[in-house]
Design a protein around this motif. Structure first.
Motif: not given
Length: 77
Positions: A38-64
């Protein structure tokens, strides 16, 4: 009046988000690795309070993409 989703249903066009722990479990890596991605920009994420949330489709695209890159690397069979 906005449409309400019943528990377990998603509104049309709603993007499911995963926690860092869920992403780590899907990818089979540590949570620290997910934070680095996330910090290196390889996975997009949004901040929710103090935590991150990653779009599920972004995880699958990254793995592919990583799987495709590994299979195209020199010496891969």
């Amino acid at each position: 009046m906005p449409a309400q989703a019943v528990a377990g249903e998603r509104l049309t066009g709603e993007v499911p988000f995963l926690t860092v722990a869920e992403v780590a479990a899907v990818m089979g890596v540590s949570q620290m690795t997910v934070y680095r991605l996330v910090h290196d920009g390889h996975l997009p994420a949004i901040r929710v309070g103090r935590s991150f949330r990653v779009p599920e489709n972004a995880v699958h695209e990254y793995l592919q993409d990583e799987s495709r890159a590994a299979s195209e690397a020199p010496g891969a069979s």
